[in-house]
Design an enzyme around this catalytic site. Structure first.
Site, short mmCIF file in Angstrom:
data_model
loop_
_atom_site.label_atom_id
_atom_site.label_comp_id
_atom_site.label_asym_id
_atom_site.label_seq_id
_atom_site.Cartn_x
_atom_site.Cartn_y
_atom_site.Cartn_z
N ASN A 1 8.92 -9.09 -0.71
CA ASN A 1 7.95 -10.23 -1.07
C ASN A 1 6.62 -9.56 -1.44
O ASN A 1 6.29 -8.57 -1.22
CB ASN A 1 7.63 -10.97 0.15
N PHE B 1 -0.79 -13.77 0.13
CA PHE B 1 -1.62 -14.42 0.93
C PHE B 1 -1.77 -15.75 0.57
O PHE B 1 -2.83 -16.42 0.52
CB PHE B 1 -2.98 -13.92 1.32
N SER C 1 -1.38 -5.53 4.47
CA SER C 1 -0.41 -6.21 3.42
C SER C 1 -0.49 -5.13 1.93
O SER C 1 -1.62 -4.91 1.34
CB SER C 1 -0.55 -7.40 3.22
N ASN D 1 0.11 -6.56 -0.94
CA ASN D 1 0.19 -7.45 -1.94
C ASN D 1 -1.08 -7.95 -2.51
O ASN D 1 -1.24 -8.99 -3.10
CB ASN D 1 1.24 -8.60 -1.52
N THR D 2 -2.21 -7.45 -1.64
CA THR D 2 -3.63 -7.98 -2.09
C THR D 2 -4.29 -6.52 -2.57
O THR D 2 -4.26 -5.76 -1.61
CB THR D 2 -4.36 -8.50 -0.75
N LYS E 1 -2.96 -5.09 12.59
CA LYS E 1 -1.62 -4.80 11.76
C LYS E 1 -1.48 -3.85 11.05
O LYS E 1 -2.48 -3.66 10.16
CB LYS E 1 -1.30 -6.19 11.31
N ASN F 1 3.61 -3.55 9.33
CA ASN F 1 3.70 -4.62 8.13
C ASN F 1 5.00 -4.01 7.19
O ASN F 1 5.67 -3.41 7.59
CB ASN F 1 2.32 -4.84 7.45
#
Length: 352
Positions: free
Chosen positions: A117, A121, A183, A185-186, A214, A243
Site C-alpha cells: 500500500n 494517510f 509509515s 508513504n509520507t 510504532k 509497520n
C-alpha cells in the site's frame, strides 16, 4: 473455509479486482451492520472469545486487535468487536483532512499472502473522527487505540504541534494512542524516529493516556536500541512492532509485478522480520516496554510465535484480509488455551 472460498473470492472480484474498491465496499457494509444490534449479537456469539489481558494499565478482553489502516475514520466501529477483536485501532489520523496519494494505491499479492500500500494517510482529519466518536452513543466494549500521524502539508519542524493538535482533539476518546512515525508513504516521516524528533514528540504527548510508538521493520538494531532508549526516557507506554517494510524479500514469483509498486509491504513476507524486531525490543528492554506485535500473522501458530517472541498483544490487517474473522477467533482461542503472552518483566503485561 467459507470465507476464503466464497466471501474472499467475491470481494477480490469487486471493482474489477481493485483492492481499495473492495475495502471501501466492505467498510460500507460493516458500517450498515454496526446499526443492527441483533446481527452484532449473533456475530459476537459466533466469534468473540474471552482471553483477558491487562497491558499498560488497559484491560483487553482478548489480545487480538485490529491494526490501524483498516478503519481509518472509525466508520464501522461496533462491527469489529462483534467479529472477535479484543481491541480496535483507528487511523492513522492527521490534524488536517487529506486525500492521500493518487489511486491505485493498494495492491494484493495473493500468492505471497501480502499487500502493498501507498495510501498516504488518507483520512477525514482529527476533528471529524472526534465528532464521529462523540456521536457513537454507546460503549464500544473493547479498548480503542488511535493512531496519530503527521499531516503531509506540515513540515518536520511543525510535527510536534501537528501531532499535539490531533491528540488534543481526540484524547477523551482513546484508551491509548499510537505515534506513527514509521509509515514509508509520507515523505520524511521516518526521520521522526530519530532521537531529537522523537524526544520532542513524547515530551508533548506523554502524560494523560498511554502513548505507544510504532516503529519500522527496516531500522537496524542499533537504531532500534536508540529509539527504545528514547521511549524509556520519555515515558512511552509501549511499542508497536512493526509497520510495513520497503523491502521485498520473500515475495512469490507470481507477485513480483505487484511487488514492484511503490509502497509498504505487509503480510507473510514480513513475518520473520516483525518477530525479530519484537524479540529484540523485548530483550533490549527486559520486558519494560510492552510490545504489540503486528506483521505477517496469517495463522494461530504465527501469533503464538509472536507471543513467544515477547509480544503482549497482536494486531491483524493483512491476515484479516486473507483469512477473515475465523482467524481472529482462532488466535483468541489459542491465547485462551495458554498460547498467549507470557507475563512481562516487572508486570508490564500480565494475564488478568
Amino acid at each position: 473455509m467459507i470465507f476464503e472460498r466464497v466471501v474472499r473470492a467475491g470481494l477480490f472480484r469487486l471493482g474489477g479486482g481493485d483492492a481499495e474498491a473492495a475495502h471501501e465496499w466492505t467498510l460500507r457494509r460493516l458500517a450498515t451492520l454496526s446499526t443492527n444490534r441483533p446481527a452484532l449479537a449473533a456475530l459476537r456469539t459466533a466469534y468473540a472469545v474471552r482471553a483477558p489481558r491487562t497491558v499498560f494499565g488497559v484491560d483487553f478482553p482478548n489480545p487480538v486487535g485490529l491494526a490501524a489502516g483498516m478503519d481509518k475514520d472509525g466508520v464501522a466501529l461496533p462491527a469489529w468487536p462483534a467479529l472477535g477483536f479484543g481491541f480496535v485501532e483507528v487511523g492513522t489520523v492527521t490534524a488536517q483532512p487529506q486525500p492521500g496519494n493518487p489511486r491505485p494505491r493498494l495492491f494484493r499479492l495473493p500468492d505471497s499472502g501480502a499487500v502493498v500500500n501507498r495510501m498516504g494517510f488518507n483520512n477525514s482529519g482529527a476533528a471529524a473522527l472526534a465528532g464521529r466518536l462523540a456521536a457513537l452513543g454507546r460503549p464500544l466494549g473493547v479498548p480503542l487505540g488511535i493512531s496519530l500521524g503527521k499531516s503531509k502539508v506540515t513540515p518536520l519542524d511543525g510535527a510536534v504541534a501537528d501531532y499535539l493538535a490531533s491528540y488534543r482533539a481526540l484524547r477523551e476518546h482513546g484508551d491509548y494512542f499510537a505515534v506513527n512515525v514509521s509509515s514509508p508513504n509520507t515523505p520524511g516521516l521516518r526521520a521522526l524516529q530519530d532521537r531529537d524528533h522523537l524526544s520532542a514528540l513524547l515530551g508533548a504527548l506523554v502524560g494523560e493516556k498511554p502513548i505507544l510508538v510504532k516503529i519500522a521493520p527496516d531500522l537496524t538494531e542499533p537504531a532500534i536500541a536508540e529509539l527504545l532508549a528514547v521511549c524509556l526516557e520519555g515515558g512511552a507506554a509501549g511499542v508497536i512492532a512493526t509497520n510495513t517494510t520497503v523491502g521485498r524479500a520473500g515475495v512469490a514469483p507470481a507477485d513480483r509485478a505487484a511487488a514492484a509498486e511503490t509502497g509498504g509491504l505487509s503480510g507473510r513476507p514480513l513475518a520473520d522480520r516483525a518477530r525479530e524486531v519484537v524479540s529484540f525490543v523485548h530483550r533490549e528492554t527486559g520486558g519494560a516496554l510492552p510490545v504489540i506485535g503486528v506483521g505477517g500473522l496469517l495463522s494461530p501458530d504465527d501469533a503464538t510465535r509472536m507471543f513467544d517472541a515477547g509480544a503482549s498483544l497482536v494486531q491483524l490487517y493483512t491476515g484479516f484480509i486473507y483469512r477473515g474473522p475465523a482467524l481472529v477467533r482462532a488466535i483468541a482461542r489459542a491465547a485462551a488455551r495458554g498460547g498467549g503472552p507470557a507475563p512481562a518483566a516487572g508486570g508490564a503485561a500480565a494475564p488478568t
